[in-house]
Design a protein around this motif. Structure first.
Motif, short mmCIF file in Angstrom:
data_model
loop_
_atom_site.label_atom_id
_atom_site.label_comp_id
_atom_site.label_asym_id
_atom_site.label_seq_id
_atom_site.Cartn_x
_atom_site.Cartn_y
_atom_site.Cartn_z
N ASP A 191 0.82 -1.26 0.18
CA ASP A 191 -0.04 -0.08 -0.02
C ASP A 191 0.78 1.32 0.03
O ASP A 191 1.91 1.17 0.71
CB ASP A 191 -0.85 -0.14 1.28
CG ASP A 191 -1.76 -1.02 0.97
OD1 ASP A 191 -2.40 -1.70 0.09
OD2 ASP A 191 -2.41 -1.66 2.39
N LEU A 192 0.60 2.09 -0.69
CA LEU A 192 1.35 3.63 -0.78
C LEU A 192 1.22 4.23 0.75
O LEU A 192 0.10 4.19 1.18
CB LEU A 192 0.54 4.57 -1.72
CG LEU A 192 1.02 5.87 -2.11
CD1 LEU A 192 2.66 5.62 -3.09
CD2 LEU A 192 0.20 6.76 -2.80
N PRO A 193 2.51 4.55 1.19
CA PRO A 193 2.35 4.83 2.26
C PRO A 193 1.63 6.29 2.75
O PRO A 193 1.49 7.04 1.48
CB PRO A 193 3.80 5.29 2.53
CG PRO A 193 4.56 4.48 1.73
CD PRO A 193 3.66 4.28 0.52
N ASP A 194 1.06 6.45 3.72
CA ASP A 194 0.28 7.90 3.94
C ASP A 194 0.95 9.14 3.75
O ASP A 194 0.38 10.02 3.09
CB ASP A 194 -0.15 7.96 5.42
CG ASP A 194 -1.22 6.65 5.81
OD1 ASP A 194 -1.70 6.30 4.88
OD2 ASP A 194 -1.35 6.46 6.91
N PHE A 195 2.43 8.88 3.97
CA PHE A 195 3.03 10.29 3.57
C PHE A 195 3.06 10.59 2.23
O PHE A 195 3.38 11.80 1.94
CB PHE A 195 4.61 10.60 4.45
CG PHE A 195 5.49 9.84 3.55
CD1 PHE A 195 6.31 10.49 2.79
CD2 PHE A 195 5.65 8.36 3.71
CE1 PHE A 195 7.36 9.75 2.12
CE2 PHE A 195 6.71 7.71 3.03
CZ PHE A 195 7.44 8.61 2.15
N LEU A 196 3.11 9.59 1.50
CA LEU A 196 2.91 9.96 -0.07
C LEU A 196 1.37 10.32 -0.76
O LEU A 196 1.54 10.48 -1.59
CB LEU A 196 3.59 8.88 -0.56
CG LEU A 196 5.01 8.63 -0.59
CD1 LEU A 196 5.65 7.31 -1.39
CD2 LEU A 196 6.11 9.69 -0.84
N GLN A 245 -2.60 10.82 -6.80
CA GLN A 245 -2.55 9.45 -5.99
C GLN A 245 -3.05 8.28 -6.70
O GLN A 245 -2.33 7.33 -6.36
CB GLN A 245 -3.90 9.94 -4.95
CG GLN A 245 -3.38 10.80 -3.85
CD GLN A 245 -4.74 11.07 -2.76
OE1 GLN A 245 -5.95 10.98 -3.14
NE2 GLN A 245 -4.26 11.30 -1.90
N GLN A 246 -3.58 8.32 -7.72
CA GLN A 246 -3.83 6.84 -8.45
C GLN A 246 -2.47 6.59 -9.06
O GLN A 246 -2.02 5.50 -9.33
CB GLN A 246 -4.85 7.24 -9.56
CG GLN A 246 -4.97 6.16 -10.38
CD GLN A 246 -5.67 4.79 -9.55
OE1 GLN A 246 -6.82 4.48 -9.19
NE2 GLN A 246 -4.57 3.70 -9.27
N PHE A 247 -1.86 7.71 -9.90
CA PHE A 247 -0.55 7.37 -10.54
C PHE A 247 0.47 6.91 -9.55
O PHE A 247 1.16 5.92 -9.72
CB PHE A 247 -0.05 8.58 -11.29
CG PHE A 247 -0.72 8.89 -12.34
CD1 PHE A 247 -1.48 8.03 -13.05
CD2 PHE A 247 -0.56 10.44 -12.87
CE1 PHE A 247 -1.99 8.54 -14.25
CE2 PHE A 247 -1.26 10.65 -14.18
CZ PHE A 247 -1.92 9.73 -14.71
N ALA A 248 0.33 7.45 -8.27
CA ALA A 248 1.46 7.09 -7.13
C ALA A 248 1.41 5.79 -6.77
O ALA A 248 2.42 4.93 -6.47
CB ALA A 248 1.47 8.41 -6.19
N THR A 249 -0.07 5.28 -6.54
CA THR A 249 -0.57 4.08 -5.82
C THR A 249 -0.04 2.98 -7.19
O THR A 249 0.71 1.93 -6.80
CB THR A 249 -2.16 3.88 -5.89
OG1 THR A 249 -2.19 4.90 -4.86
CG2 THR A 249 -2.22 2.44 -5.51
N TRP A 250 -0.19 3.08 -8.31
CA TRP A 250 0.29 2.21 -9.45
C TRP A 250 1.91 2.04 -9.41
O TRP A 250 2.47 0.99 -9.46
CB TRP A 250 -0.21 2.80 -10.93
CG TRP A 250 -1.61 2.40 -11.06
CD1 TRP A 250 -2.40 1.45 -10.44
CD2 TRP A 250 -2.38 3.32 -11.93
NE1 TRP A 250 -3.59 1.58 -10.98
CE2 TRP A 250 -3.74 2.58 -11.73
CE3 TRP A 250 -2.32 4.23 -12.73
CZ2 TRP A 250 -4.82 2.92 -12.61
CZ3 TRP A 250 -3.20 4.60 -13.28
CH2 TRP A 250 -4.68 4.20 -13.52
N ILE A 251 2.63 3.36 -9.46
CA ILE A 251 3.80 3.26 -9.32
C ILE A 251 4.59 2.35 -8.26
O ILE A 251 5.41 1.75 -8.23
CB ILE A 251 4.62 4.67 -9.19
CG1 ILE A 251 4.33 5.22 -10.78
CG2 ILE A 251 6.22 4.82 -9.03
CD1 ILE A 251 4.33 6.68 -10.88
N TRP A 252 3.97 2.54 -7.01
CA TRP A 252 4.36 2.12 -5.85
C TRP A 252 4.36 0.56 -5.76
O TRP A 252 4.93 -0.10 -5.10
CB TRP A 252 3.64 2.70 -4.50
CG TRP A 252 4.20 1.88 -3.14
CD1 TRP A 252 3.50 1.05 -2.52
CD2 TRP A 252 5.12 2.36 -2.64
NE1 TRP A 252 4.02 0.87 -1.46
CE2 TRP A 252 5.27 1.79 -1.23
CE3 TRP A 252 6.29 3.43 -2.60
CZ2 TRP A 252 6.26 1.66 -0.26
CZ3 TRP A 252 7.20 3.47 -1.43
CH2 TRP A 252 7.05 2.77 -0.57
#
Length: 216
Positions: free
Chosen positions: A35-40, A166-173
């Motif tokens: 899961d994408l960390p909260d701080f990101l 946030q969607q892009f970041a989740t996919w990347i993570w």
């Protein structure tokens, strides 16, 4: 007077810096932090990402000041040593400096070897020449700065842009970069291709650059 001027390159040179870290490491069968960390996810990270990627647009205002002393969002290995190598020499000479220091400190014996960078072509060439047996890892902050830039180019509304980021970041993570590329391709088709003389701030050019960055 009358003397030839020195080469302008002799006045200023870009500093090149490498950090050599030796740490304990654990192996996992599955991703221990999928899961994408909260701080990101938090809007407080927007300012830092905008600085890294020189991203235009208004940064969201965090509701509260981030706690600088909070614990790491994931379990970290123990740091055993940390050395900095810095130089103003060219990339070829700098590469040999870093490689010699890594060899001297026994990095070649490590069971897990990772090379983290911002993905620039010069650093990739350095890795290919001196650290080809290391696993290449893209610095997450540079990767996310392109996501923020693309999201703001796609959406003029600040809240919509942040949701897109946030969607892009989740996919990347999660390592699902193909999802990001597919989404950017779709948005590029909707916006249209940038003309040859497009400015760097043109949304079409920003989306194109981000797509190329992730595709490489």
């Amino acid at each position: 007077r009358g003397e030839a001027k020195p080469d302008s390159g002799s006045f200023w040179r870009e500093s090149r810096i490498a950090c050599l870290l030796s740490m304990t490491a654990a192996s996992y069968g599955n991703d221990p932090q999928s899961d994408l960390p909260d701080f990101l996810k938090d809007v407080s990270i927007a300012k830092k990402l905008a600085e890294i990627g020189q991203v235009q647009g208004e940064n969201p205002v965090p509701q509260k000041q981030a706690d600088q002393d909070q614990d790491s969002p994931w379990e970290r290995g123990e740091m055993l040593s940390k050395e900095i190598v810095a130089s103003s020499r060219n990339w070829k000479e700098f590469g040999s400096q870093v490689a010699s220091q890594a060899w001297y400190r026994g990095f070649g014996k490590a069971t897990h070897k990772v090379f983290v960078s911002d993905g620039s072509s010069a650093i990739e060439e350095l890795q290919a020449a001196w650290f080809s047996d290391y696993t290449s890892v893209l610095d997450i902050m540079h990767a996310l700065s392109y996501s923020l830039a693309a999201a703001r180019a796609i959406h003029s509304d600040r809240d919509s842009a942040w949701q897109c980021y946030q969607q892009f970041a989740t996919w990347i993570w999660r390592g699902e970069v193909d999802q990001v590329i597919a989404s950017l391709t779709e948005h590029q088709q909707q916006l249209g291709a940038p003309p040859p003389d497009a400015s760097e701030s043109d949304p079409r050019e920003i989306v194109r650059r981000s797509q190329v960055y992730y595709s490489n």
